[in-house]
Design a protein around this motif. Structure first.
Motif, PDB file in Angstrom:
ATOM      1  N   GLY A   1       6.168   6.921   0.748  1.00 28.81           N
ATOM      2  CA  GLY A   1       6.620   5.611   1.198  1.00 28.81           C
ATOM      3  C   GLY A   1       5.637   4.513   0.859  1.00 28.81           C
ATOM      4  N   TYR A   2       5.851   3.341   1.459  1.00 19.22           N
ATOM      5  CA  TYR A   2       4.978   2.197   1.210  1.00 19.22           C
ATOM      6  C   TYR A   2       4.969   1.276   2.423  1.00 19.22           C
ATOM      7  N   VAL A   3       3.883   0.552   2.567  1.00 19.46           N
ATOM      8  CA  VAL A   3       3.701  -0.381   3.673  1.00 19.46           C
ATOM      9  C   VAL A   3       4.453  -1.679   3.374  1.00 19.46           C
ATOM     10  N   THR A   4       5.158  -2.199   4.372  1.00 18.58           N
ATOM     11  CA  THR A   4       5.836  -3.489   4.223  1.00 18.58           C
ATOM     12  C   THR A   4       5.029  -4.629   4.828  1.00 18.58           C
ATOM     13  N   SER A   5       4.311  -4.382   5.915  1.00 18.81           N
ATOM     14  CA  SER A   5       3.391  -5.374   6.472  1.00 18.81           C
ATOM     15  C   SER A   5       2.421  -4.659   7.399  1.00 18.81           C
TER      16      SER A   5
ATOM     17  N   ASN B   1       0.836  -1.201   0.000  1.00 15.37           N
ATOM     18  CA  ASN B   1       0.000   0.000   0.000  1.00 15.37           C
ATOM     19  C   ASN B   1       0.871   1.251   0.000  1.00 15.37           C
ATOM     20  N   LYS B   2       0.531   2.215  -0.851  1.00 12.18           N
ATOM     21  CA  LYS B   2       1.298   3.447  -0.948  1.00 12.18           C
ATOM     22  C   LYS B   2       0.943   4.405   0.188  1.00 12.18           C
ATOM     23  N   ILE B   3       1.941   5.177   0.619  1.00 10.84           N
ATOM     24  CA  ILE B   3       1.756   6.158   1.688  1.00 10.84           C
ATOM     25  C   ILE B   3       1.967   7.550   1.103  1.00 10.84           C
TER      26      ILE B   3
ATOM     27  N   VAL C   1      -0.627  11.026   7.971  1.00 10.34           N
ATOM     28  CA  VAL C   1      -0.380  10.662   6.572  1.00 10.34           C
ATOM     29  C   VAL C   1      -1.626   9.986   6.023  1.00 10.34           C
ATOM     30  N   LYS C   2      -1.561   9.650   4.751  1.00 11.50           N
ATOM     31  CA  LYS C   2      -2.639   8.913   4.105  1.00 11.50           C
ATOM     32  C   LYS C   2      -2.082   7.595   3.568  1.00 11.50           C
ATOM     33  N   ILE C   3      -2.889   6.522   3.670  1.00 14.67           N
ATOM     34  CA  ILE C   3      -2.539   5.235   3.076  1.00 14.67           C
ATOM     35  C   ILE C   3      -3.585   4.907   2.025  1.00 14.67           C
ATOM     36  N   GLU C   4      -3.099   4.526   0.853  1.00 20.15           N
ATOM     37  CA  GLU C   4      -4.022   4.136  -0.211  1.00 20.15           C
ATOM     38  C   GLU C   4      -4.415   2.677  -0.025  1.00 20.15           C
ATOM     39  N   ILE C   5      -5.663   2.438   0.359  1.00 21.10           N
ATOM     40  CA  ILE C   5      -6.183   1.091   0.595  1.00 21.10           C
ATOM     41  C   ILE C   5      -7.471   0.922  -0.198  1.00 21.10           C
ATOM     42  N   ARG C   6      -7.493  -0.066  -1.048  1.00 18.43           N
ATOM     43  CA  ARG C   6      -8.672  -0.367  -1.873  1.00 18.43           C
ATOM     44  C   ARG C   6      -9.121   0.856  -2.671  1.00 18.43           C
ATOM     45  N   GLY C   7      -8.148   1.582  -3.185  1.00  9.32           N
ATOM     46  CA  GLY C   7      -8.450   2.701  -4.058  1.00  9.32           C
ATOM     47  C   GLY C   7      -8.835   3.986  -3.358  1.00  9.32           C
TER      48      GLY C   7
END
Length: 392
Positions: free
Chosen positions: A336-340, A324-326, A366-372
């Motif tokens: 950044g991006y999520v590793t787990s 998931n992109k951050i 921050v924001k995390i891109e999850i399911r669009g």
């Protein structure tokens, strides 16, 4: 030489650990994992139940799929200090340390635990999913060393984790376990096992605990290991329960521990993974600075040239997952991006580890891109749950 559990091979082509029979009888849901049939969960408990049980009692983890190594000989220290950044002069006998196998560019081939038994005698445990790669890497590196004997072996490897681990295990040995601290190891007698057992005080879950290497090279030894495991479960049901892979992952995530293939990869150096502490001062300056990828790693430490760091995230809603992109708080800049990531049973929300622009501050939104969709999260220091390792 690689020895496998041929007697435990299943018709599916997967390998069974010596404790497989017990997992099936206890209602374990068996899944393929790193070439083995492993329990992900047991019928008697949900994932959350299993996780919380380890935080309050004792969880029994079959980690026999991990690969065990013996490394000995006059050049064994030089060899290990070539392929890892460890300084074995700083490691007392019968103590262990986390380290990493490094490629020529300083990337992490695998993480490992190295135990020093004598000056020229070491025991090492590496990950199941990397076993073929690790063995090939080690054999290739050994071509430059004449006086090193390396062999791999497999047996029952049982992790006993939780705040009541010492009280439970003490019932089976005359050894005073209160005198063995985190990172220390010892060969002990463990009833009713006839062979000597290698005990390491460890805590991959963040809880106190032990890892037992129980010989299982013949039918009698396998039966003794099974009987010991079953005795723990059957005679102490209010303290000990078998725990599967699902809770093992969420526990290590809360504890801020790395998992190979997520926080660690061949393209990531220990410095980039926020593991600079694995490179002691003696390997950074002086005469003992040559190890695989040392020029790149030491330059990253000296010049602080890395652009990202491994850090934590907390959030609500759908749990973050690997990849998931951050983005920045306004959602415009990818940082950044999520590793787990996973739901955290201990905290009641989501937790994740991620590689984030090192200029981002702890406590920042921050924001995390999850399911669009972009979803709210906060940068948080690691670990999420304070470790309770048994130290002096």
């Amino acid at each position: 030489m690689l020895r496998s559990f041929k007697r435990f091979a299943s018709t599916s082509g997967l390998v069974k650990t010596p404790l497989y029979e017990a997992h099936v009888e206890l209602g374990g849901k068996m899944v393929p994992y790193a070439g083995f049939e492993m329990p992900v969960l047991y019928n008697s408990q949900s994932h959350i139940d299993s996780h919380n049980w380890v935080r309050s009692n004792v969880g029994l983890f079959d980690v026999s799929h991990m690969l065990q190594h013996n490394i000995s000989g006059p050049d064994s220290q030089k060899f290990l200090e070539k392929i890892t950044p460890i300084d074995l002069n700083l490691l007392p006998e019968f103590t262990s340390s986390l380290s990493v196998l490094l490629n020529k560019d300083g990337g992490v081939i695998d993480d490992c635990i190295i135990t020093k038994h004598e000056k020229d005698k070491y025991y090492m445990v590496t990950n199941a999913g990397c076993r073929e790669k690790d063995v090939n890497f080690i054999n290739n590196e050994l071509k430059n060393f004449n006086s090193v004997d390396h062999n791999t072996f497999e047996g029952t490897l049982l992790a006993i984790q939780g705040p009541k681990a010492q009280d439970l295990l003490q019932k089976f040995t005359n050894e005073d376990l209160s005198k063995i601290y985190f990172g220390q190891t010892k060969f002990i007698n463990l009833s009713p096992i006839s062979a000597t057992v290698h005990l390491a005080r460890s805590g991959y879950t963040g809880e106190d605990g032990f890892e037992l290497s129980i010989p299982s090279s013949n039918d009698q030894e396998v039966r003794e290991a099974l009987n010991f495991f079953n005795t723990l479960v059957e005679e102490y049901p209010d303290i000990a329960k078998p725990i599967g892979l699902a809770a093992r992952d969420s526990l290590r995530l809360e504890a801020g521990m790395c998992l190979y293939g997520h926080e660690l990869e061949e393209t990531i150096t220990p410095v980039e993974a926020s593991l600079s502490w694995l490179i002691p001062k003696s390997r950074r300056d002086g005469s003992n600075t040559q190890f695989n990828g040392s020029s790149k790693i030491l330059d990253q430490i000296k010049n602080k040239s890395t652009t990202h760091r491994r850090i934590g995230l907390t959030s609500k809603g759908p749990a973050p997952r690997q990849g998931n992109k951050i983005f920045s708080e306004d959602g415009k800049t990818e940082i950044g991006y999520v590793t787990s990531g996973s739901f955290s049973p201990s905290l009641g929300g989501n937790v994740a580890q991620a590689f984030i622009d090192k200029k981002a501050k702890i406590g920042s939104d921050v924001k995390i891109e999850i399911r669009g969709k972009l979803r709210d999260a906060k940068i948080t220091k690691l670990p999420f749950v304070q470790s309770k390792l048994y130290k002096p």
